[in-house]
Design a protein around this motif. Structure first.
Motif, mmCIF file in Angstrom:
data_model
loop_
_atom_site.group_PDB
_atom_site.id
_atom_site.type_symbol
_atom_site.label_atom_id
_atom_site.label_comp_id
_atom_site.label_asym_id
_atom_site.label_seq_id
_atom_site.Cartn_x
_atom_site.Cartn_y
_atom_site.Cartn_z
ATOM 1 N N LYS A 121 0.745 -1.199 0.054
ATOM 2 C CA LYS A 121 0.000 0.053 0.178
ATOM 3 C C LYS A 121 0.770 1.086 -0.008
ATOM 4 C CE LYS A 121 -4.197 -1.901 1.963
ATOM 5 N NZ LYS A 121 -5.012 -1.981 3.235
ATOM 6 N N LYS A 122 1.965 1.149 0.715
ATOM 7 C CA LYS A 122 2.939 2.401 0.793
ATOM 8 C C LYS A 122 3.592 2.521 -0.654
ATOM 9 C CE LYS A 122 6.005 4.586 3.893
ATOM 10 N NZ LYS A 122 6.610 4.621 5.316
ATOM 11 N N THR A 123 4.179 1.291 -1.117
ATOM 12 C CA THR A 123 5.459 1.490 -2.117
ATOM 13 C C THR A 123 4.712 0.919 -3.421
ATOM 14 O OG1 THR A 123 6.227 -0.687 -1.882
ATOM 15 C CG2 THR A 123 6.974 0.938 -0.330
ATOM 16 N N LYS A 124 3.654 0.384 -3.422
ATOM 17 C CA LYS A 124 3.259 -0.650 -4.584
ATOM 18 C C LYS A 124 4.305 -1.415 -5.434
ATOM 19 C CE LYS A 124 -0.816 1.373 -4.618
ATOM 20 N NZ LYS A 124 -1.951 0.679 -4.176
ATOM 21 N N ASN A 125 5.302 -1.935 -4.644
ATOM 22 C CA ASN A 125 6.659 -2.550 -5.089
ATOM 23 C C ASN A 125 5.842 -3.916 -4.844
ATOM 24 O OD1 ASN A 125 8.987 -3.869 -5.601
ATOM 25 N ND2 ASN A 125 10.058 -2.344 -4.569
ATOM 26 N N LEU A 126 5.492 -4.666 -5.927
ATOM 27 C CA LEU A 126 5.017 -5.938 -5.963
ATOM 28 C C LEU A 126 6.165 -7.133 -5.743
ATOM 29 C CD1 LEU A 126 2.565 -7.772 -5.960
ATOM 30 C CD2 LEU A 126 2.595 -7.627 -8.216
ATOM 31 N N ARG A 127 7.276 -6.634 -6.365
ATOM 32 C CA ARG A 127 8.451 -7.499 -6.446
ATOM 33 C C ARG A 127 9.169 -7.694 -5.112
ATOM 34 N NH1 ARG A 127 11.350 -11.859 -7.746
ATOM 35 N NH2 ARG A 127 13.564 -11.594 -7.827
ATOM 36 N N ALA A 128 8.924 -6.501 -4.286
ATOM 37 C CA ALA A 128 9.507 -6.481 -2.953
ATOM 38 C C ALA A 128 8.826 -7.566 -2.034
ATOM 39 C CB ALA A 128 9.722 -5.332 -2.482
ATOM 40 N N CYS A 129 7.438 -7.336 -2.208
ATOM 41 C CA CYS A 129 6.564 -8.414 -1.494
ATOM 42 C C CYS A 129 6.579 -9.804 -1.762
ATOM 43 C CB CYS A 129 5.281 -7.954 -1.890
ATOM 44 S SG CYS A 129 4.641 -6.347 -1.025
ATOM 45 N N GLN A 130 7.017 -10.071 -3.095
ATOM 46 C CA GLN A 130 7.111 -11.554 -3.485
ATOM 47 C C GLN A 130 8.418 -12.087 -2.942
ATOM 48 O OE1 GLN A 130 8.383 -11.856 -7.828
ATOM 49 N NE2 GLN A 130 8.449 -14.023 -7.590
ATOM 50 N N LEU A 131 9.405 -11.340 -3.005
ATOM 51 C CA LEU A 131 10.649 -11.708 -2.217
ATOM 52 C C LEU A 131 10.548 -11.932 -0.707
ATOM 53 C CD1 LEU A 131 13.180 -9.482 -4.135
ATOM 54 C CD2 LEU A 131 13.266 -11.843 -4.171
ATOM 55 N N LEU A 132 9.628 -11.204 -0.066
ATOM 56 C CA LEU A 132 9.569 -11.079 1.320
ATOM 57 C C LEU A 132 8.811 -12.255 1.931
ATOM 58 C CD1 LEU A 132 9.073 -7.245 2.073
ATOM 59 C CD2 LEU A 132 11.096 -8.545 2.682
ATOM 60 N N LEU A 133 7.797 -12.854 0.822
ATOM 61 C CA LEU A 133 6.864 -13.727 1.337
ATOM 62 C C LEU A 133 7.515 -15.090 0.767
ATOM 63 C CD1 LEU A 133 3.555 -12.445 0.284
ATOM 64 C CD2 LEU A 133 4.200 -12.800 2.270
ATOM 65 N N GLY A 134 8.780 -15.092 -0.207
ATOM 66 C CA GLY A 134 9.308 -16.328 -0.446
ATOM 67 C C GLY A 134 8.562 -16.916 -1.478
ATOM 68 N N ARG A 189 7.524 -18.138 -5.358
ATOM 69 C CA ARG A 189 8.176 -18.549 -6.715
ATOM 70 C C ARG A 189 7.836 -17.516 -7.680
ATOM 71 N NH1 ARG A 189 10.644 -23.858 -6.856
ATOM 72 N NH2 ARG A 189 10.029 -25.150 -4.975
ATOM 73 N N LYS A 190 6.395 -17.404 -7.741
ATOM 74 C CA LYS A 190 5.997 -16.454 -8.861
ATOM 75 C C LYS A 190 5.360 -15.308 -8.185
ATOM 76 C CE LYS A 190 4.895 -20.699 -11.768
ATOM 77 N NZ LYS A 190 3.955 -21.666 -12.377
ATOM 78 N N LEU A 191 5.429 -14.295 -9.128
ATOM 79 C CA LEU A 191 4.652 -12.924 -8.804
ATOM 80 C C LEU A 191 3.344 -13.021 -8.786
ATOM 81 C CD1 LEU A 191 5.893 -10.192 -8.465
ATOM 82 C CD2 LEU A 191 5.365 -9.604 -10.565
ATOM 83 N N GLU A 192 2.731 -13.979 -9.744
ATOM 84 C CA GLU A 192 1.031 -14.291 -9.611
ATOM 85 C C GLU A 192 0.661 -14.592 -8.245
ATOM 86 O OE1 GLU A 192 3.247 -15.147 -11.866
ATOM 87 O OE2 GLU A 192 2.638 -14.704 -13.755
ATOM 88 N N SER A 193 1.613 -15.376 -7.763
ATOM 89 C CA SER A 193 1.194 -16.169 -6.392
ATOM 90 C C SER A 193 1.259 -14.938 -5.440
ATOM 91 C CB SER A 193 2.222 -16.991 -5.755
ATOM 92 O OG SER A 193 2.373 -18.274 -6.831
ATOM 93 N N THR A 194 2.050 -14.150 -5.429
ATOM 94 C CA THR A 194 1.773 -12.711 -4.305
ATOM 95 C C THR A 194 0.599 -11.999 -4.641
ATOM 96 O OG1 THR A 194 4.364 -12.756 -4.570
ATOM 97 C CG2 THR A 194 2.997 -10.891 -3.622
ATOM 98 N N VAL A 195 0.253 -11.737 -6.001
ATOM 99 C CA VAL A 195 -0.825 -11.021 -6.479
ATOM 100 C C VAL A 195 -2.070 -11.653 -5.736
ATOM 101 C CG1 VAL A 195 -2.193 -10.186 -8.382
ATOM 102 C CG2 VAL A 195 0.002 -10.169 -8.457
ATOM 103 N N ARG A 196 -2.112 -13.067 -6.065
ATOM 104 C CA ARG A 196 -3.222 -13.887 -5.510
ATOM 105 C C ARG A 196 -3.383 -13.726 -3.922
ATOM 106 N NH1 ARG A 196 -1.952 -17.456 -9.315
ATOM 107 N NH2 ARG A 196 -1.048 -18.999 -7.722
ATOM 108 N N TYR A 197 -2.503 -14.002 -3.118
ATOM 109 C CA TYR A 197 -2.179 -14.062 -2.026
ATOM 110 C C TYR A 197 -2.657 -12.700 -1.233
ATOM 111 C CZ TYR A 197 -0.318 -15.384 2.663
ATOM 112 O OH TYR A 197 -0.408 -15.826 3.943
ATOM 113 N N LEU A 198 -1.936 -11.482 -1.666
ATOM 114 C CA LEU A 198 -2.431 -10.396 -1.163
ATOM 115 C C LEU A 198 -3.596 -9.738 -1.524
ATOM 116 C CD1 LEU A 198 1.097 -8.613 -1.087
ATOM 117 C CD2 LEU A 198 -0.033 -9.726 0.416
ATOM 118 N N GLY A 199 -4.372 -10.398 -2.663
ATOM 119 C CA GLY A 199 -5.465 -9.848 -2.954
ATOM 120 C C GLY A 199 -5.279 -8.473 -3.795
ATOM 121 N N ILE A 200 -4.084 -8.313 -4.344
ATOM 122 C CA ILE A 200 -3.858 -6.793 -4.956
ATOM 123 C C ILE A 200 -4.755 -6.332 -5.827
ATOM 124 C CG2 ILE A 200 -2.151 -5.712 -6.133
ATOM 125 C CD1 ILE A 200 0.025 -7.300 -4.311
#
Length: 207
Positions: free
Chosen positions: A167-180, A182-193
């Motif tokens: 919400k603060k940065t809109k940096n999806l790649r950073a969130c993916q790395l922090l959550l560990g 494999r795929k960016l799509e997983s982060t999108v789904r997980y956070l409900g972005i």
């Protein structure tokens, strides 16, 4: 004469339960829980809560952390790395000053050594908290500040900091790395972005 035994299908685990993505905590809710745990001097839960927020680990990884995973000698590290049980991939996480202080209090109070689990179970048959016990503790935390248990869970703790970061940065790649993930799509789904972003856009339109 043979007796025919008829087996009834077992009920699904989620019958009569509300399931779905669990909500992350808001900043004021984080502090509300933290302050209440400090007021009652709940040393273990305060360390568990702070580390759950900072580490963004799944419950199975969080409850099996040992002192040696986050400390070098008697010093709590500001960063740590573990291999995730689910994916087998390493993930790094930070330990903020608040978290380091609460973990140090836990270690000192319970006289834990390097090979000890951080969060020991109060059930004698288990060396560390189970994920089920962790889930009950999270339920108690959210209830303590008047939130609905059905809306929150252990994944609330994992999602909270990445949601705040996005919400603060809109940096999806950073969130993916922090959550560990494999795929960016997983982060999108997980956070409900995509859903959150769509709702924000919709709310900004005065129809």
């Amino acid at each position: 004469m043979f007796t025919l035994t008829v087996y009834k299908p077992s009920e699904p685990w989620n019958k009569n339960k509300i399931v779905g993505q669990k909500l992350p905590l808001k900043l004021q809710q984080i502090w509300a829980i933290r302050i209440r745990l400090e007021l009652v001097n709940n040393i273990r839960d305060l360390a568990l809560f702070n580390l759950a927020i900072d580490s963004k680990l799944r419950g199975c990884d969080l409850v099996t952390l040992k002192i040696r995973d986050i400390a070098h000698g008697k010093t709590i590290q500001s960063r740590a790395i573990i291999v995730q049980q689910k994916t087998g991939l390493p993930v790094q996480f930070e330990l903020t000053e608040n978290t380091r202080n609460s973990v140090q209090s836990l270690i000192t109070n319970f006289q834990l050594s390097s090979n000890d689990y951080l969060f020991k179970s109060r059930i004698h048959s288990s060396e560390h908290l189970s994920t089920r016990q962790y889930g009950r503790i999270v339920d108690a935390w959210v209830s303590m500040i008047g939130l609905d248990q059905t809306q929150y869970g252990t994944h609330t703790m994992r999602r909270t900091k990445p949601s705040l970061i996005y919400k603060k940065t809109k940096n999806l790649r950073a969130c993916q790395l922090l959550l560990g993930h494999r795929k960016l799509e997983s982060t999108v789904r997980y956070l409900g972005i995509e859903v959150d972003d769509a709702l924000e856009i919709s709310e900004s339109i005065d129809s």
